[in-house]
Design an enzyme around this catalytic site. Structure first.
Site, PDB file in Angstrom:
ATOM      1  N   ARG A   1      -7.089  -1.128   3.119  1.00 36.87           N
ATOM      2  CA  ARG A   1      -6.787  -1.769   4.391  1.00 36.87           C
ATOM      3  C   ARG A   1      -5.756  -0.959   5.191  1.00 36.87           C
ATOM      4  O   ARG A   1      -4.665  -0.681   4.672  1.00 36.87           O
ATOM      5  CB  ARG A   1      -6.206  -3.141   4.030  1.00 36.87           C
ATOM      6  CG  ARG A   1      -5.544  -3.839   5.126  1.00 36.87           C
ATOM      7  CD  ARG A   1      -4.768  -5.053   4.635  1.00 36.87           C
ATOM      8  NE  ARG A   1      -4.330  -5.756   5.804  1.00 36.87           N
ATOM      9  CZ  ARG A   1      -3.240  -6.482   5.889  1.00 36.87           C
ATOM     10  NH1 ARG A   1      -2.473  -6.649   4.835  1.00 36.87           N
ATOM     11  NH2 ARG A   1      -2.919  -7.051   7.007  1.00 36.87           N
TER      12      ARG A   1
ATOM     13  N   ARG B   1       4.708  -9.672  15.590  1.00 37.40           N
ATOM     14  CA  ARG B   1       5.180  -9.522  14.206  1.00 37.40           C
ATOM     15  C   ARG B   1       6.703  -9.599  14.101  1.00 37.40           C
ATOM     16  O   ARG B   1       7.259  -9.649  13.020  1.00 37.40           O
ATOM     17  CB  ARG B   1       4.691  -8.199  13.605  1.00 37.40           C
ATOM     18  CG  ARG B   1       3.194  -8.167  13.410  1.00 37.40           C
ATOM     19  CD  ARG B   1       2.759  -6.926  12.661  1.00 37.40           C
ATOM     20  NE  ARG B   1       1.388  -6.608  12.997  1.00 37.40           N
ATOM     21  CZ  ARG B   1       0.321  -7.145  12.387  1.00 37.40           C
ATOM     22  NH1 ARG B   1       0.469  -7.982  11.395  1.00 37.40           N
ATOM     23  NH2 ARG B   1      -0.898  -6.826  12.777  1.00 37.40           N
TER      24      ARG B   1
ATOM     25  N   GLU C   1      11.959 -12.614   0.954  1.00 36.99           N
ATOM     26  CA  GLU C   1      10.785 -12.227   1.755  1.00 36.99           C
ATOM     27  C   GLU C   1      10.712 -10.708   1.839  1.00 36.99           C
ATOM     28  O   GLU C   1      11.731 -10.066   2.115  1.00 36.99           O
ATOM     29  CB  GLU C   1      10.962 -12.815   3.172  1.00 36.99           C
ATOM     30  CG  GLU C   1       9.906 -12.388   4.176  1.00 36.99           C
ATOM     31  CD  GLU C   1      10.253 -12.826   5.605  1.00 36.99           C
ATOM     32  OE1 GLU C   1      11.253 -13.569   5.804  1.00 36.99           O
ATOM     33  OE2 GLU C   1       9.536 -12.405   6.533  1.00 36.99           O
TER      34      GLU C   1
ATOM     35  N   HIS D   1       8.180  -7.198   3.179  1.00 38.72           N
ATOM     36  CA  HIS D   1       7.018  -6.646   3.887  1.00 38.72           C
ATOM     37  C   HIS D   1       6.966  -5.152   3.635  1.00 38.72           C
ATOM     38  O   HIS D   1       8.007  -4.486   3.640  1.00 38.72           O
ATOM     39  CB  HIS D   1       7.139  -6.877   5.399  1.00 38.72           C
ATOM     40  CG  HIS D   1       7.241  -8.323   5.740  1.00 38.72           C
ATOM     41  ND1 HIS D   1       6.150  -9.147   5.802  1.00 38.72           N
ATOM     42  CD2 HIS D   1       8.314  -9.094   5.986  1.00 38.72           C
ATOM     43  CE1 HIS D   1       6.550 -10.374   6.095  1.00 38.72           C
ATOM     44  NE2 HIS D   1       7.858 -10.371   6.201  1.00 38.72           N
TER      45      HIS D   1
ATOM     46  N   ASN E   1       5.582 -11.872  -0.180  1.00 37.14           N
ATOM     47  CA  ASN E   1       5.136 -11.210   1.045  1.00 37.14           C
ATOM     48  C   ASN E   1       4.145 -12.186   1.685  1.00 37.14           C
ATOM     49  O   ASN E   1       2.985 -12.241   1.278  1.00 37.14           O
ATOM     50  CB  ASN E   1       4.465  -9.872   0.742  1.00 37.14           C
ATOM     51  CG  ASN E   1       4.038  -9.160   2.023  1.00 37.14           C
ATOM     52  OD1 ASN E   1       4.047  -9.761   3.104  1.00 37.14           O
ATOM     53  ND2 ASN E   1       3.675  -7.894   1.913  1.00 37.14           N
TER      54      ASN E   1
ATOM     55  N   ALA F   1       0.321 -12.247   7.005  1.00 39.84           N
ATOM     56  CA  ALA F   1       0.138 -12.805   8.359  1.00 39.84           C
ATOM     57  C   ALA F   1       0.753 -14.204   8.505  1.00 39.84           C
ATOM     58  O   ALA F   1       1.161 -14.588   9.610  1.00 39.84           O
ATOM     59  CB  ALA F   1      -1.343 -12.842   8.698  1.00 39.84           C
TER      60      ALA F   1
ATOM     61  N   PRO G   1      -2.206 -13.384   2.561  1.00 37.95           N
ATOM     62  CA  PRO G   1      -3.570 -13.017   2.929  1.00 37.95           C
ATOM     63  C   PRO G   1      -3.762 -11.516   3.216  1.00 37.95           C
ATOM     64  O   PRO G   1      -2.880 -10.868   3.771  1.00 37.95           O
ATOM     65  CB  PRO G   1      -3.836 -13.830   4.203  1.00 37.95           C
ATOM     66  CG  PRO G   1      -2.489 -14.157   4.741  1.00 37.95           C
ATOM     67  CD  PRO G   1      -1.592 -14.294   3.538  1.00 37.95           C
ATOM     68  N   ASN G   2      -4.922 -11.044   2.797  1.00 39.23           N
ATOM     69  CA  ASN G   2      -5.371  -9.661   3.010  1.00 39.23           C
ATOM     70  C   ASN G   2      -4.656  -8.619   2.151  1.00 39.23           C
ATOM     71  O   ASN G   2      -5.017  -7.445   2.174  1.00 39.23           O
ATOM     72  CB  ASN G   2      -5.279  -9.257   4.499  1.00 39.23           C
ATOM     73  CG  ASN G   2      -6.121 -10.168   5.366  1.00 39.23           C
ATOM     74  OD1 ASN G   2      -7.313 -10.304   5.125  1.00 39.23           O
ATOM     75  ND2 ASN G   2      -5.520 -10.813   6.351  1.00 39.23           N
TER      76      ASN G   2
ATOM     77  N   TYR H   1      -0.145   0.588   5.626  1.00 35.07           N
ATOM     78  CA  TYR H   1       0.216  -0.043   4.342  1.00 35.07           C
ATOM     79  C   TYR H   1       0.148   0.895   3.137  1.00 35.07           C
ATOM     80  O   TYR H   1       0.503   0.487   2.030  1.00 35.07           O
ATOM     81  CB  TYR H   1      -0.668  -1.275   4.103  1.00 35.07           C
ATOM     82  CG  TYR H   1      -0.519  -2.311   5.189  1.00 35.07           C
ATOM     83  CD1 TYR H   1       0.715  -2.913   5.441  1.00 35.07           C
ATOM     84  CD2 TYR H   1      -1.604  -2.684   5.983  1.00 35.07           C
ATOM     85  CE1 TYR H   1       0.869  -3.854   6.438  1.00 35.07           C
ATOM     86  CE2 TYR H   1      -1.463  -3.631   6.984  1.00 35.07           C
ATOM     87  CZ  TYR H   1      -0.234  -4.207   7.214  1.00 35.07           C
ATOM     88  OH  TYR H   1      -0.073  -5.138   8.208  1.00 35.07           O
TER      89      TYR H   1
ATOM     90  N   ARG I   1       6.397  -2.894  15.227  1.00 34.54           N
ATOM     91  CA  ARG I   1       4.952  -3.026  15.460  1.00 34.54           C
ATOM     92  C   ARG I   1       4.700  -3.946  16.652  1.00 34.54           C
ATOM     93  O   ARG I   1       5.505  -4.026  17.562  1.00 34.54           O
ATOM     94  CB  ARG I   1       4.299  -3.514  14.162  1.00 34.54           C
ATOM     95  CG  ARG I   1       4.537  -2.536  12.982  1.00 34.54           C
ATOM     96  CD  ARG I   1       3.873  -3.017  11.716  1.00 34.54           C
ATOM     97  NE  ARG I   1       2.434  -3.148  11.894  1.00 34.54           N
ATOM     98  CZ  ARG I   1       1.646  -3.803  11.042  1.00 34.54           C
ATOM     99  NH1 ARG I   1       2.156  -4.353   9.954  1.00 34.54           N
ATOM    100  NH2 ARG I   1       0.350  -3.894  11.263  1.00 34.54           N
TER     101      ARG I   1
ATOM    102  N   HIS J   1       4.122 -14.983  10.385  1.00 35.64           N
ATOM    103  CA  HIS J   1       4.263 -15.129  11.833  1.00 35.64           C
ATOM    104  C   HIS J   1       3.603 -16.397  12.374  1.00 35.64           C
ATOM    105  O   HIS J   1       3.611 -16.632  13.577  1.00 35.64           O
ATOM    106  CB  HIS J   1       3.641 -13.906  12.531  1.00 35.64           C
ATOM    107  CG  HIS J   1       3.922 -12.613  11.816  1.00 35.64           C
ATOM    108  ND1 HIS J   1       5.191 -12.089  11.723  1.00 35.64           N
ATOM    109  CD2 HIS J   1       3.109 -11.752  11.133  1.00 35.64           C
ATOM    110  CE1 HIS J   1       5.134 -10.956  11.021  1.00 35.64           C
ATOM    111  NE2 HIS J   1       3.889 -10.734  10.654  1.00 35.64           N
TER     112      HIS J   1
HETATM  113  C1  DQA Z   1       2.887  -7.422   6.165  1.00 33.50           C
HETATM  114  C2  DQA Z   1       3.171  -7.430   7.672  1.00 33.50           C
HETATM  115  C3  DQA Z   1       2.427  -8.566   8.360  1.00 33.50           C
HETATM  116  O1  DQA Z   1       2.693  -8.557   9.747  1.00 33.50           O
HETATM  117  C4  DQA Z   1       0.928  -8.401   8.163  1.00 33.50           C
HETATM  118  O2  DQA Z   1       0.238  -9.503   8.713  1.00 33.50           O
HETATM  119  C5  DQA Z   1       0.545  -8.186   6.753  1.00 33.50           C
HETATM  120  C6  DQA Z   1       1.391  -7.368   5.881  1.00 33.50           C
HETATM  121  C7  DQA Z   1       3.532  -6.206   5.479  1.00 33.50           C
HETATM  122  O3  DQA Z   1       3.647  -6.253   4.253  1.00 33.50           O
HETATM  123  O4  DQA Z   1       3.907  -5.239   6.127  1.00 33.50           O
HETATM  124  O5  DQA Z   1      -0.535  -8.601   6.311  1.00 33.50           O
HETATM  125  O6  DQA Z   1       3.430  -8.596   5.594  1.00 33.50           O
END
Ligand code: DQA
Length: 149
Positions: A17, A110, A97, A99, A73, A76, A9-10, A22, A106, A79
Site C-alpha cells: 500500500r 490528517r 498513539e 503513525h 495506530n 484512518a 484499517p488498511n 508507508y 500531509r 481522523h
Molecule cells: C497512518 C496515517 C493515517 O492518516 C492513514 O489513514 C493511515 C496510516 C500512518 O500510520 O501513517 O492509514 O495512521
C-alpha cells in the site's frame, strides 16, 4: 507486563500500500520488530488488526481488564472516529498513539486526530520506528506507574 498492539484499517496492506509513504515492510514484519523490542524489555505483546471501527472499539474496551497498556495506530479512524476516541477515554490503562507517516506534513484532514487528546503520548513520522519508540514510551509510562493502576 502485557501490552496490546492495535492496527487500524488498511494496515493489513502494508508492504503493498502506498509504499512511498508507508514503506515496504509488511505488517507481520513490523510486528516481529515490535516483538523483539518487547522481548528485550520482558514485556508480552499481543497483536490485533481490524478494518472495522466497532471491532476496534470492542477490543479497546476488553483490553482494560486484560492488558496494562495499548499501543495503537488507529490509521484512518484517527481522523474520523469519535467512537474510538470515546473508547480510549473510557478505559483506565494508558494508550499510546503511533503513525508511520508524519500526519502533519500531509493532507490537511490528517492534521486532526480525535485520539491524541485522550492518548498518553503520540509518536509519528518515523516509519516502523514510530511503533518501537511508542512501545518504549508506553513501557516507560507503565514502569513509572507500577502498582498505582
Ligand atoms: C497512518 C496515517 C493515517 O492518516 C492513514 O489513514 C493511515 C496510516 C500512518 O500510520 O501513517 O492509514 O495512521
Amino acid at each position: 507486563m502485557k501490552i496490546l498492539v492495535i492496527h487500524g484499517p488498511n494496515l493489513n496492506l502494508l508492504g503493498k500500500r502506498e509504499k512511498s509513504i508507508y514503506g515496504t515492510l509488511t505488517l507481520s514484519q513490523i510486528n516481529k520488530e515490535i516483538e523483539k523490542v518487547a522481548l528485550s524489555q520482558k514485556v508480552k505483546v499481543d497483536f490485533y488488526q481490524s478494518n472495522h471501527e466497532g471491532e476496534i472499539v470492542t477490543k479497546i474496551q476488553e483490553a482494560d481488564d486484560l492488558y496494562h497498556g495499548i499501543l495503537i495506530n488507529p490509521a484512518a479512524f484517527t481522523h474520523t472516529s469519535v467512537a474510538v476516541r470515546d473508547a480510549i477515554a473510557s478505559i483506565q490503562i494508558p494508550v499510546v498513539e503511533v503513525h508511520l507517516s508524519n500526519i502533519h506534513a500531509r493532507e490537511s484532514f490528517r492534521k486532526e486526530s480525535y485520539v491524541s487528546p485522550v492518548a498518553a503520548g503520540v509518536i509519528f513520522g518515523f516509519g516502523k520506528e514510530s511503533y518501537l519508540l511508542g512501545l518504549r514510551g508506553l513501557i516507560s509510562i507503565l514502569s513509572s506507574r507500577k502498582g498505582k493502576k
